[in-house]
Design an enzyme around this catalytic site. Structure first.
Site, mmCIF file in Angstrom:
data_model
loop_
_atom_site.group_PDB
_atom_site.id
_atom_site.type_symbol
_atom_site.label_atom_id
_atom_site.label_comp_id
_atom_site.label_asym_id
_atom_site.label_seq_id
_atom_site.Cartn_x
_atom_site.Cartn_y
_atom_site.Cartn_z
ATOM 1 N N GLY A 101 0.813 -1.221 0.000
ATOM 2 C CA GLY A 101 0.000 0.000 0.000
ATOM 3 C C GLY A 101 0.838 1.259 0.000
ATOM 4 O O GLY A 101 2.039 1.249 0.294
ATOM 5 N N GLY A 167 0.174 -8.402 -4.787
ATOM 6 C CA GLY A 167 0.888 -9.663 -4.735
ATOM 7 C C GLY A 167 1.871 -9.939 -5.862
ATOM 8 O O GLY A 167 2.424 -9.053 -6.505
ATOM 9 N N GLY A 191 6.897 -3.710 3.328
ATOM 10 C CA GLY A 191 6.663 -4.154 4.691
ATOM 11 C C GLY A 191 7.252 -5.533 4.959
ATOM 12 O O GLY A 191 8.160 -5.988 4.267
ATOM 13 N N GLY A 193 6.183 -8.705 4.586
ATOM 14 C CA GLY A 193 6.150 -9.726 3.543
ATOM 15 C C GLY A 193 7.159 -9.394 2.456
ATOM 16 O O GLY A 193 7.888 -10.271 1.967
ATOM 17 N N ILE A 221 3.071 2.226 7.196
ATOM 18 C CA ILE A 221 2.429 3.437 7.713
ATOM 19 C C ILE A 221 1.977 3.218 9.147
ATOM 20 O O ILE A 221 1.850 4.157 9.916
ATOM 21 C CB ILE A 221 1.258 3.836 6.785
ATOM 22 C CG1 ILE A 221 0.942 5.310 6.975
ATOM 23 C CG2 ILE A 221 0.051 2.967 7.022
ATOM 24 C CD1 ILE A 221 -0.050 5.830 5.963
ATOM 25 N N ASP A 222 1.763 1.960 9.521
ATOM 26 C CA ASP A 222 1.266 1.644 10.859
ATOM 27 C C ASP A 222 2.360 1.690 11.919
ATOM 28 O O ASP A 222 2.080 1.511 13.093
ATOM 29 C CB ASP A 222 0.629 0.246 10.864
ATOM 30 C CG ASP A 222 -0.706 0.231 10.149
ATOM 31 O OD1 ASP A 222 -1.247 1.311 9.865
ATOM 32 O OD2 ASP A 222 -1.204 -0.875 9.874
ATOM 33 N N GLU A 322 -8.825 0.824 12.872
ATOM 34 C CA GLU A 322 -9.648 -0.078 12.063
ATOM 35 C C GLU A 322 -9.608 -1.521 12.562
ATOM 36 O O GLU A 322 -10.549 -2.273 12.384
ATOM 37 C CB GLU A 322 -9.229 -0.032 10.597
ATOM 38 C CG GLU A 322 -7.766 -0.410 10.374
ATOM 39 C CD GLU A 322 -7.338 -0.355 8.909
ATOM 40 O OE1 GLU A 322 -8.180 -0.329 8.021
ATOM 41 O OE2 GLU A 322 -6.105 -0.327 8.682
ATOM 42 N N ARG A 377 -2.951 8.499 3.935
ATOM 43 C CA ARG A 377 -1.750 7.849 3.425
ATOM 44 C C ARG A 377 -1.258 8.394 2.084
ATOM 45 O O ARG A 377 -0.146 8.091 1.671
ATOM 46 C CB ARG A 377 -1.972 6.337 3.307
ATOM 47 C CG ARG A 377 -2.813 5.932 2.110
ATOM 48 C CD ARG A 377 -2.928 4.419 2.002
ATOM 49 N NE ARG A 377 -3.323 4.039 0.654
ATOM 50 C CZ ARG A 377 -3.532 2.799 0.236
ATOM 51 N NH1 ARG A 377 -3.391 1.807 1.085
ATOM 52 N NH2 ARG A 377 -3.877 2.542 -1.005
#
Lengths: 467, 467, 467, 467
Positions: A101, A167, A191, A193, A221-222, A322, A377
Site C-alpha cells: 500500500g 501480490g 513491509g 512480507g 504506515i502503521d 480499524e 496515506r
C-alpha cells in the site's frame, strides 16, 4: 547539594553482542576502491565523506539501564559511508521496487536512492520497477529509467512514481531480470512480507553466485515494524489524521445535544496511528486500539465513559483504529485480493452502539462518523519524514556500495543502523505495549477506563518505539 | 554466512556515571504519599501508573560504541512517574511562566502541564504568569487562573497564552510572589538565559528554606540547546520553512533567465533550521549557515557554484541562516532591546552579490528574496511537536511532584530524561558540527563547495542531535 | 474596423418590475433617527455611511440581453444602509439563530451580525440562541450573550458557536421568548425550511402587532437556493473537496494496473459541489450528479468511458454527488431523524459496478473509494466566503435597522440585494441546468458521454448561478 | 402587506449600446464550418454545445437602477461558443505567451487554453512561448510544444510553465515567428502593458493581411483592471495573505505589552489586496491603502488610533499596501529593471513611526513586521480561481475560433464577456473607490479614522468591482 555525577557501578556491562550483517566481500572479491568518489559537480575535486565507519561501529539497542537490567548488551551495526567500496561505481546498476500500500515518503526514498547513487557515487544506471515485484516480469509494466531529471522534485509528491500492485513474486523471473540488466543493487521498499521476499532474493543471489546487494527499506504506515523508533510516513499520517479529528471536534461541539464525533484511522493489528493521533490532538476522549479490549458497558465500559464526558463537556470525540474490537465482533474468515483478512466494521459498529446506548438512557445523540481513509496515506511526506527518508535512502546506498546485503535500514535510538532482514521479520508486526508509556498517556489524557488487565510490573516488557 | 551476533568484548564498559538531579527530599520532609492519585474521572477508582521509576533508572548518553570509544559512560536520569510524592496534591500550587521569543508548542506545554497537574494529580491550583519573569511583579500583568476550561483546545493554537516580553528578572520579587501565592511548583519555559534564571530561583528557594520545585522546559526554536535530540517547535519551524522554499522554487523556475530564489531562515548562532529545511526540501542548491564560512568567489566560491547550477538546471534556490556570514560582514556592536546583537543583513547582501556577480559575467539575474520571518515561529505546533510537548510537560510534572528541582526535561536518545540545569546551560548554544553527518548531507544534496577546512577525523567530535 | 459601440435599439425595455420587501414602517411608527450612528471609537465623531439607499434602488435580475429576450424586467431591492432608522439603536435587541447542518461561514455571519449591531449601530444587546429554533424554549439550551469579546476571532473557526440540532419549531413559544427579551431583530440563518419558519414568525409578529424585524440569511452548502450567485460556504466546500480529489488522483495513479479513485461529495438534490469541484480540479474523468441520469453500459455508458480513459491514461478519477443515481437505485422511503430521505449508497454502488465491469473484461481493477463527508463542511470559511458572509451580515443588519422584515439577503449579479422570503422559498431547491454552461463544461473537461437527452435550445432556460 | 412587484416605470431605458469586438470575418473569408467539432473521445459522436451565441448577445454593464440613473445603457458582448467557425480546427495553430510578474492561475489558463483547443476543437498544435514576448525571438528561449500530456495536472501548480522575464517587445520579430509557424491564434496573458502590446500585434496582423486572432486574458494580481468583477489569482492572493495576518495576530497578542503586528501586502497603485485581506480576516485594526492618505497624528491620525486599540484590546494588527503613503514619503524617481518606479518602504516606515510614537507616550512597543512578499503570488490557484481561469480560457478559445480578435475576456457582473482591448486599457489601472462600499466596510470593521476628505454623495461614483 548539587552533584553532577554519581558512579553506578552495578550497571557495568561485560560484553556487547552485535547483530552482524552479511557482506558480499565474503563471497566475492571487492573492488576495494576508496570511497572518495563524491565528485563535486561544482569543483570537480574529490571530497572525502566526513566520517567513514568500520565493521565494528555500532549502537546499543538497549541504552536504558538501572537496577535489575540484564548485563548482556545487544548492539546494531551503524549505517554510514565506509572507506572501501565493494562495487565500482561505473559498474553499479541499481533497481528500485516499491511494494504494498501507499505510504507518505515513498517518492522521497526513490528520489534519494537515485540521487545518492547517480550524483554522489556516480553509478551507471538506476532502474525503477513498476507495480511491485510483478514489474520485474509483467509485460504491461515497462520499467522506468530513473535519471536526476526524472526524480527532480519527486520527493514532494504523494504516492509512488513506481506504482504498486497486488501480490506476485516469481523468484526466478526476478533473478532473470537482475542478470539481464546487470543489476548489482536491488532496493526493496516494503513491509514485512516484502522484506521476506527481499531476503529470499538475497539468499538466492548468494547461492547462484550473483554479486548483487539486496537492501530493504521498511515501509509501514502503521509503524509496526519492530525495533525502529519510527518508520517513514508514520508522523505524516499522524499529522494528516489531525484534519479528521479537528472536523470531529467541530461536528461534536456543534451538533446539540450530546454531539459525538468518531474518527476511524488505519491500524490493522496495531494502534500506533490512533494512539499518536490522540496524543497529538489532545482533544480525544476515547481511543480504541487492537491492543486493548473494547468493553462497551459496565464499570470499564466506554459507553458510560462517553456519557459522563458528554454530561461534563457537552460533547465527546472518539478515535478508533480499524483493527480494534476483533474480540467483540469476531475475526472475519474472508480476505481481500491482497490476502489481508477483512476487518469488521468497528467504526460503524461503535456509531450504532453509541446511538443505541444514549437512546436507552432517553437521550438524543447522533454521532458523526468520519473515515478519512486514503486521505491519511496519500499525502506528501512532511518535513520530518522527508529527512528520515533521506537518511534511510542515503544509508541504504552507502551500505550496498560497501557490499552489505540482506539488510534493512532503520532509525534506532535516533541513529540509523543496518539490521539483518531476518532479525526484523522475526518479531514484526510490533504492537503497542499495553503496559507501556504510550498507552498510559492515552489513559491519562482521555481518562477513559483502562481495559487492559492489571498486571504487576515484572520482567522485560516489550520494547516501545519512543517515549 | 548469516550470523546474528558476534561478541565485541573490547567494548565492555566499567562504570556508568549518572548526572544527578537535586531532590527536595534532602532538604524537606516529603509527604511520601503513594503516586496512585490518578483519579479516573470515569470510574473514580485509583489507577497506578504503568511503570514507576527509581532514583537509579537512567539512559546512556552515549550509546554509540566501537573501537577507540571511551569506557567511561555518562548517563542521565530517566523521567517518569515515581512511586512516592514529595508534595501532597491538595497543597500543590503551580506557576507557569514562558520567556523569550515565540516558538511553536508553547501553548501545548502550558496545556499539558496544567492538565497533568489538575486532571491527573488533582493539584490545587495552576497560575499562569503573563509576560515572562516580569509578570511576577508587574502590576499591569495580571496572572491568569489556569483551569481545565482555560486550557481546553489551547494546544492547537500558535503563540503563547501567557505572552512574553523583554528581559526583567527581579529575584526577590519573584520569591515574594511564590511565597504569597503558596506556590510549590514553578515551571519555567525558555532558553538558555531563562534556564539560568530558573536555576537562580531554585537555589534561592533552597537557601531560604522554601519547599519549591523549579522545573525548566527548554524552548529554543533554533534547536541549539545541547544534549537534546530536538527541542519542541523545531520540526514545526522546519515544516513551516517549506512554504517559503516552495515559493522560492516557483519564483526561481519562472523568472527567466537565470532565476534565483533566496530564503532567509532563523538561526542566530546555529544553522539547524536552515540545514534541516534544506534536507526536508531536497530542492535547495546552496545552504549558508553560521558554522561554515561563506566564500563568495574562487574555487570554493558559492557564486560560481550558483552560476554552474543555473547553467545546468536553469535556476537555483538558496537558503541562508540569519546568523551566517558574520566573518564576511563583521559582527555589529549594536544590540536590540532584548540584548541580542543586531545581525548583519546577510540575505539582502547575498541578493546584491548574486546580481552583481551575474552582471559581471554579462548575464541577467534578478534574485527574488523571501524572508518568512515570524511565519516560521508563530504557527501552531505540528503533530510531532505536540507529542513532544506532551511528553516534556507530563514528565516535568512527574518530576516536580516527586521533589526534583533545578532540572530541565529533554528528549535524549529518544527517551525523556531529567537533566540538571547547570549541565545544560554550561554547553549551550549548541552548533551544527561542521564535520558531522548533517553538514555532510547538505554538501551531498546541494553539491555546494564545502568551505569547512579539511580536518582529519580524530578525537571526539561534538555531539550531533540526530543522524 | 474598430468601433466602440453600436446601438441595439430593439432591446429597449419598457418597464422594470421590482420585487418589494415588506417594511415595518407601514405598520409601526418609525423612530426616524438619522443613520449617522456609526460612532467611531477612535474619534467619537459621527460618520455618515458613504452611500445611503432609497426604496427604489434596485438591480436588474436579468442583465443578459439579446434578440428575443423579454422586454419586462424584474429587479431586486439593493441592500445597504438607509438614511433613516426604524429602530432606535439603544432599544435594539437582536436574537440570532442557526438551523440545520453545518456550513463554512456560520460563525462568520454570527461575528459580523453582532459586530455591525454593537460596534457600528450601538445596539443594546445581541442574544445567541443555541441549537436552532428549539433553543428559544428548550430549558437545556441556555442562550448566549453575544458581546464583542465573545465574537472576537470567531469568524475564523469552523462550525457554529450556537450549535444546531434536529427539527423543532413552536411558533408560540418563540414569540413568547421574543417578547420576554424585548427582541426587536431576529436573524435566522438556515435553508429553505428554516426560511419558511422565519416567514411564519415575521407574519405572526405583524398579526400580533409585534414590532420585530425578521431577517433571513440563506445557508446551503449545496448552493441550491434559487436566484443567488452563490451561497456562503459553497466555495469553501468546493475548495475542501480538492483534498479528497487530490488523494483520489494519487491513489488512482499509484494502484496498478487500472487505478480508479472515487470521491463522494455532498449534494442531495443538486450537483453543484460535485460539478464545481470537478471544474476546480481539472483532473476528474467522470462526474455524476442528480441532474443527469447515470447510464452504466452501452454507448452512453460511464463504465466503457472509464475503460477508455484507463486504457489511455492508465488511471481515472470519478466524482459522484451523494444524490446521484436515484433513477438507477430507486428512492428510499426511509427518512432520517431530520426528515431527510435516506439516500441510496451510490458511491459504494459505483465502486462495485466498476470492479465488476473490469472483471468482466478480464481486467484487474480495485477502485479506491473516498468519502470526505464532514471534512467538506466543518472547515473554517475561506477568504472569499469570509467576505461574502460579512457582506450578507452587514446588509441584513442595515435592512433590519431600516425596518425591513420577512426578507432574506443574497448576492445576485455580484450585488447584495434584499429578497422577500416568499420569493426565494417558492423556487428552491435550485438544480444544475443540464442544458447550461456548467454542465457543458463538465462534459468538455471530462469528455464523459452526455446522458442528458438532446433538446433543441428554445424558450427560457433555468437561471444558472454563474458562468 | 406583502406585494411581490411594483412597476417602476421611470427607469425605462431607451437604448442599449454594445461595445463591439472586431471580427476577422470582416477582413478574411471565414471557413464557416459548424461548431459541432467537440469530438467526444468516448463515443466519437459529435455533440453540439448547449447554447450557441450570436453577435448581439450581450450583458448590461450597469444593471443597477434607480432614480436619477442614466437612460443610456452600455452592454458588452457575451462570451461563449458560436455557431460558425472562422478557422478550420485542423489548420489552427495557437501560440500562448505569459508576461510580467507571477500570479496564481497562470498555469491553469495555459492548461485550459491548450485543453480546449486540442481536446474540444481538435486544433493542430499549441506552442508555448517562453519568457514573455522576448521568447518569440530570443535564441535562448526554445518554445515548448504544449500537448495534452504536457499540461496534465499543470493547473494545480503555482508559477507559469512558460516563465516570464523583463520587458522586450519587437513587433516585427513577433510577426515573423507567427508567420513562420503558421500561427492562427495568439493568446496573450498579462496586464495593461501586455494588452497594449497584444493590441499592436492584432492591428499589425490586420494591416499585413495576416489572418490571426489575438486574444488577451487579463492578469493582474492587484485586481486593478477596470470593468472586471475580479481578475484571476486575486482571491488566491487574498487567501494567501491570511497566513501572514494570522501570524501578525499571534505575534501581536503574545508580545507584551502593546503588541503590534504589521503585514505588508502587494498593491502598487491600488489597495484591493490589502482591503480584501482585511475584510477576509476580520482581525485587522488599521488598513492603509494608496487611495486614502495616511495621517500619522492628530484627530484623524492612525497612531493615536492604534494607541486606543491597544489600550482597549491589548494589541493591534496593521495591514499596509506596498504603494500606500506616497503622499507622506514622496514618490521615488528611481525605477527597477522592469520600469516600475521604486516604492518607498512604507512598511518599515510605519514600524519605526509606531515604535517612536509609543516611546513618546512613555510606552513600550516593538512592532513585528511581516512581509510575505512572493508567498502571496507564487502559490497555486485556489478552487475559485481555477474555475475562473477555466471559464476565461475556454471563452478566449471559443471567441478566437469564431474569428474575434483584439479582445480580452473577463468576468463582468458574473458573466464572461468579450471586451475590446482598447476599452480596457483606456481606464486601467483601476483604483479602490474611496467613497464606495469596500472602503466603507474597512472603516466599519477597523473603526480607523477615515482620512478620505468628506464629499457629499452626488453624480456617478467610480465603478466598484463587487459589493
Amino acid at each position: 547539594m548539587i552533584r553532577h555525577c554519581s558512579i553506578i557501578d552495578r550497571y557495568a556491562f561485560d560484553k556487547v553482542y552485535m547483530c552482524e550483517v552479511p557482506n558480499l566481500n565474503e563471497a566475492f572479491p571487492p573492488c576495494n576502491m576508496r570511497n572518495d568518489c563524491m565528485t563535486q559537480q561544482s569543483t570537480g575535486e574529490p571530497s572525502l565523506w566526513n566520517r567513514l565507519l568500520g565493521p565494528r561501529d555500532c549502537i546499543l539497542l538497549e541504552h536504558v539501564c538501572g537496577p535489575g537490567k540484564a548485563r548482556k548488551l545487544k548492539a546494531l551495526l551503524r549505517a554510514g559511508p565506509r572507506p572501501l567500496l565493494h562495487f565500482p561505481p561505473k559498474e553499479t546498476v541499481a533497481a528500485i521496487v516499491t511494494c504494498g500500500g501507499l505510504c507518505p515518503g515513498l517518492n522521497s526514498v526513490i528520489h534519494y536512492v537515485t540521487e545518492t547513487l547517480l550524483q554522489n557515487y556516480g553509478a551507471r544506471r538506476v532502474i525503477g520497477i513498476k507495480g511491485g515485484f510483478g514489474g520485474f516480469y509483467d509485460a504491461d509494466l515497462e520499467p522506468l529509467e530513473l535519471t536526476m531529471d526524472a526524480v527532480n522534485g519527486l520527493q514532494n509528491q504523494g504516492g509512488t512514481l513506481l506504482g504498486s500492485s497486488r501480490g506476485g513474486f516469481d523468484l526466478d523471473k526476478i533473478l532473470l531480470f537482475l542478470q539481464k540488466h546487470e543489476v548489482t543493487h536491488l532496493y526493496v521498499i516494503g513491509g514485512d512480507g516484502t522484506h521476506r521476499g527481499a531476503d529470499k532474493i538475497a539468499h538466492a543471489c548468494l547461492e547462484r553466485k550473483l554479486n548483487i546487494a539486496v537492501a530493504g527499506i521498511p515501509k509501514t504506515i502503521d509503524n509496526d515494524v519492530d525495533l525502529l523508533d519510527r518508520s517513514f510516513g508514520f508522523t505524516t499520517s499522524v499529522e494528516a489524521a489531525q484534519n479528521a479529528i479537528k472536523v470531529a471536534v467541530t461536528e461534536a461541539t456543534c451538533n446539540l445535544p450530546n454531539g459525538i464525533g468518531i474518527v476511524k484511522l488505519m491500524g490493522r493489528s496495531s494502534g500506533f496511528i490512533a494512539a499518536y493521533a490522540t496524543m497529538a490532538s489532545g482533544e480525544v476522549d476515547l481511543c480504541l486500539v487492537p491492543e486493548a479490549p473494547i468493553v462497551l458497558e459496565g464499570d470499564k465500559g466506554c459507553l458510560p465513559h462517553l456519557e459522563r464526558v458528554v454530561a461534563d463537556k457537552g460533547y465527546a470525540v472518539v478515535v478508533v483504529a480499524e483493527g480494534a474490537g476483533e474480540e467483540l465482533l469476531g475475526a472475519s474468515a474472508e480476505t481481500d485480493a491482497s490476502g489481508n483478512k477483512k476487518l469488521p466494521k468497528i467504526g460503524e459498529f461503535m456509531q450504532a452502539k453509541i446511538e443505541e446506548y444514549f437512546a436507552k438512557q432517553g437521550k438524543q445523540c447522533s454521532p458523526k462518523y468520519i473515515d478519512p481513509s486514503y486521505m491519511v496515506r496519500s499525502v506528501p511526506a512532511n518535513a520530518s519524514d522527508q529527512i528520515l527518508c533521506m537518511q534511510l535512502a542515503q544509508n541504504a546506498v552507502h551500505a550496498a556500495m560497501a557490499g552489505y546485503t540482506s539488510f534493512t535500514v532503520g532509525m534506532v535510538n535516533n541513529k540509523v543502523v543496518l539490521i539483518p532482514i531476518s532479525l526484523i521479520t522475526a518479531t514484526s508486526p510490533r504492537k503497542l505495549d499495553p503496559y507501556g508509556r504510550t498507552w498510559e498517556r492515552i489513559i491519562s489524557i482521555t481518562l477513559q477506563p483502562n481495559t487492559v488487565p492489571f498486571r504487576p510490573v515484572k520482567g522485560a516488557a516489550p520494547r516501545e518505539p519512543e517515549h
